[in-house]
Scaffold this active site. Structure first.
Site, mmCIF file in Angstrom:
data_model
loop_
_atom_site.group_PDB
_atom_site.id
_atom_site.type_symbol
_atom_site.label_atom_id
_atom_site.label_comp_id
_atom_site.label_asym_id
_atom_site.label_seq_id
_atom_site.Cartn_x
_atom_site.Cartn_y
_atom_site.Cartn_z
ATOM 1 N N GLY A 4 -1.800 6.707 -2.696
ATOM 2 C CA GLY A 4 -2.997 6.298 -3.489
ATOM 3 C C GLY A 4 -4.097 5.485 -2.804
ATOM 4 O O GLY A 4 -5.206 5.682 -2.860
ATOM 5 N N HIS A 5 -3.380 4.069 -2.249
ATOM 6 C CA HIS A 5 -4.482 3.308 -1.667
ATOM 7 C C HIS A 5 -5.211 3.814 -0.600
ATOM 8 O O HIS A 5 -6.221 3.811 -0.215
ATOM 9 C CB HIS A 5 -3.851 1.918 -1.370
ATOM 10 C CG HIS A 5 -3.192 1.146 -2.533
ATOM 11 N ND1 HIS A 5 -1.985 1.146 -2.492
ATOM 12 C CD2 HIS A 5 -3.676 0.413 -3.516
ATOM 13 C CE1 HIS A 5 -1.581 0.216 -3.490
ATOM 14 N NE2 HIS A 5 -2.668 -0.122 -3.945
ATOM 15 N N LEU A 64 0.804 -1.281 0.165
ATOM 16 C CA LEU A 64 -0.055 0.024 0.105
ATOM 17 C C LEU A 64 0.796 1.242 0.239
ATOM 18 O O LEU A 64 1.698 1.359 0.590
ATOM 19 C CB LEU A 64 -0.971 -0.057 1.178
ATOM 20 C CG LEU A 64 -1.816 -1.193 1.526
ATOM 21 C CD1 LEU A 64 -2.819 -1.054 2.356
ATOM 22 C CD2 LEU A 64 -2.539 -1.268 0.097
HETATM 23 P P1 AMP Z 1 -4.125 -2.322 -6.722
HETATM 24 O O1 AMP Z 1 -3.418 -2.642 -5.263
HETATM 25 O O2 AMP Z 1 -2.921 -1.792 -7.378
HETATM 26 O O3 AMP Z 1 -4.849 -3.529 -7.405
HETATM 27 O O4 AMP Z 1 -4.866 -1.028 -6.479
HETATM 28 C C1 AMP Z 1 -5.996 -1.234 -5.595
HETATM 29 C C2 AMP Z 1 -6.701 -0.044 -5.735
HETATM 30 O O5 AMP Z 1 -6.087 1.322 -5.641
HETATM 31 C C3 AMP Z 1 -7.305 0.123 -7.318
HETATM 32 O O6 AMP Z 1 -8.587 0.748 -7.440
HETATM 33 C C4 AMP Z 1 -6.111 1.163 -7.845
HETATM 34 O O7 AMP Z 1 -6.831 2.103 -9.047
HETATM 35 C C5 AMP Z 1 -6.183 2.053 -6.690
HETATM 36 N N1 AMP Z 1 -4.921 2.957 -6.895
HETATM 37 C C6 AMP Z 1 -3.496 2.607 -7.200
HETATM 38 N N2 AMP Z 1 -2.783 3.470 -7.349
HETATM 39 C C7 AMP Z 1 -3.520 4.815 -7.181
HETATM 40 C C8 AMP Z 1 -3.087 5.908 -7.316
HETATM 41 N N3 AMP Z 1 -1.967 6.267 -7.492
HETATM 42 N N4 AMP Z 1 -3.987 6.927 -7.014
HETATM 43 C C9 AMP Z 1 -5.406 6.420 -6.640
HETATM 44 N N5 AMP Z 1 -5.792 5.200 -6.673
HETATM 45 C C10 AMP Z 1 -4.905 4.351 -6.706
#
Ligand code: AMP
Length: 281
Positions: free
Chosen positions: A35-36, A32
């Site tokens: 962004g998360h 994490l």
């Molecule tokens: P992941 O762990 O990469 O599957 O991401 C989980 C959630 O966090 C997904 O909905 C992604 O789009 C969101 N996410 C990842 N990076 C960012 C970011 N930089 N800004 C906003 N949301 C993000």
């Protein structure tokens, strides 16, 4: 903050203890970053109870090496989630979550063949399979997805519209590093030099946004964007696309009062990065 690992335990807990609460849900693959956490904080603000899942879903990796090397930082993740006031973390294992479940089949209306789908065969079917399963188990009222993964967000909305699920999908703005680079768990695998050069991606997208005109040709702009990004010796574009923000179909000309999404995938060394921005005319 509660931690549950077994599917049967979370189903029971959801039924017995969370019956009358509004549930916000943020599916993640861990590692994490801010962004998360912005998604988690939005869910905490908008719901009585927030559930985050951490599961690196093998089915959505078309590249085995990417899966093997995907960062795992569970202790740090739990610390960040505790601070963000998340109520429950669900950390299932693959065997349990896919037990007696073969996936969710739907017509993607061609969306799974474009852009990410073209270069990552099977990726979106893997995403839909796990997200549908998680929705079935968690039964959230609202679920939060980042615009960083713009095509994924569109496909999840499509999945909900084609299923018997009744939750809301809430889009969340992309959070960026100070340099402009979109935050991503994969950024941790860039060298310091690569990371510095990767900020060129957003720099180019932003300069196009500020300088483009309505009568510009999308096709010519695509070539120009590719050329500019590829001038940086660390970067190599895989695709550049202007598309409709809802249908994701390619846009061949710009028109007054329209909104278009500019999406890119770029290799930085061995790491594949994606980014996108909104253009309003
Ligand atoms: P992941 O762990 O990469 O599957 O991401 C989980 C959630 O966090 C997904 O909905 C992604 O789009 C969101 N996410 C990842 N990076 C960012 C970011 N930089 N800004 C906003 N949301 C993000």
């Amino acid at each position: 903050m509660k931690i549950i690992r077994k599917v049967s335990d979370i189903i029971k807990f959801r039924e017995q203890e969370l019956k009358n609460l509004s549930i916000g849900f943020v599916p993640t693959m861990g590692a994490l970053h801010t962004g998360h956490i912005s998604l988690v904080e939005k869910s905490v603000r908008e719901n009585n109870y927030t559930i985050v899942s951490i599961f690196v879903n093998p089915k959505q990796f078309n590249d085995k090496n990417d899966f093997i090397n995907y960062p795992v930082t569970i202790e740090k993740d739990l610390e960040m989630l505790e601070k963000s006031k998340c109520n429950l973390v669900f950390i299932p294992d693959s065997e349990d979550i896919y037990n007696n479940y073969t996936g969710f089949r739907m017509d993607f209306d061609g969306l799974d063949k474009l852009y990410e789908g073209e270069f990552r065969p099977g990726h979106f079917q893997g995403v839909v399979d796990i997200v549908y399963r998680l929705f079935e188990i968690v039964k959230p009222h609202n679920s939060y997805f980042g615009e960083k993964d713009f095509q994924q967000l569109a496909i999840i909305k499509l999945m909900v519209s084609k299923s018997n699920l009744t939750l809301n999908i809430i889009p969340c703005a992309t959070v960026r590093e100070e340099s402009g680079l979109a935050m991503s768990s994969r950024n941790e695998r860039l060298s310091a030099e690569e990371r510095k050069n990767a900020s060129k991606i957003f720099e180019v997208l932003n300069s196009v946004k500020n300088s483009m005109k309505i009568d510009d040709s999308p096709e010519k702009l695509i070539n120009k964007i590719s050329e500019e990004i590829n001038l940086n010796p660390f970067l190599k574009t895989e695709y550049v696309a202007f598309c409709d923000p809802t249908t994701l179909k390619p846009v061949f000309s710009f028109s007054q009062n329209s909104v278009v999404r500019l999406c890119v995938a770029v290799w930085c060394g061995k790491i594949r990065l994606i980014d996108n921005i909104s253009l309003e005319f």
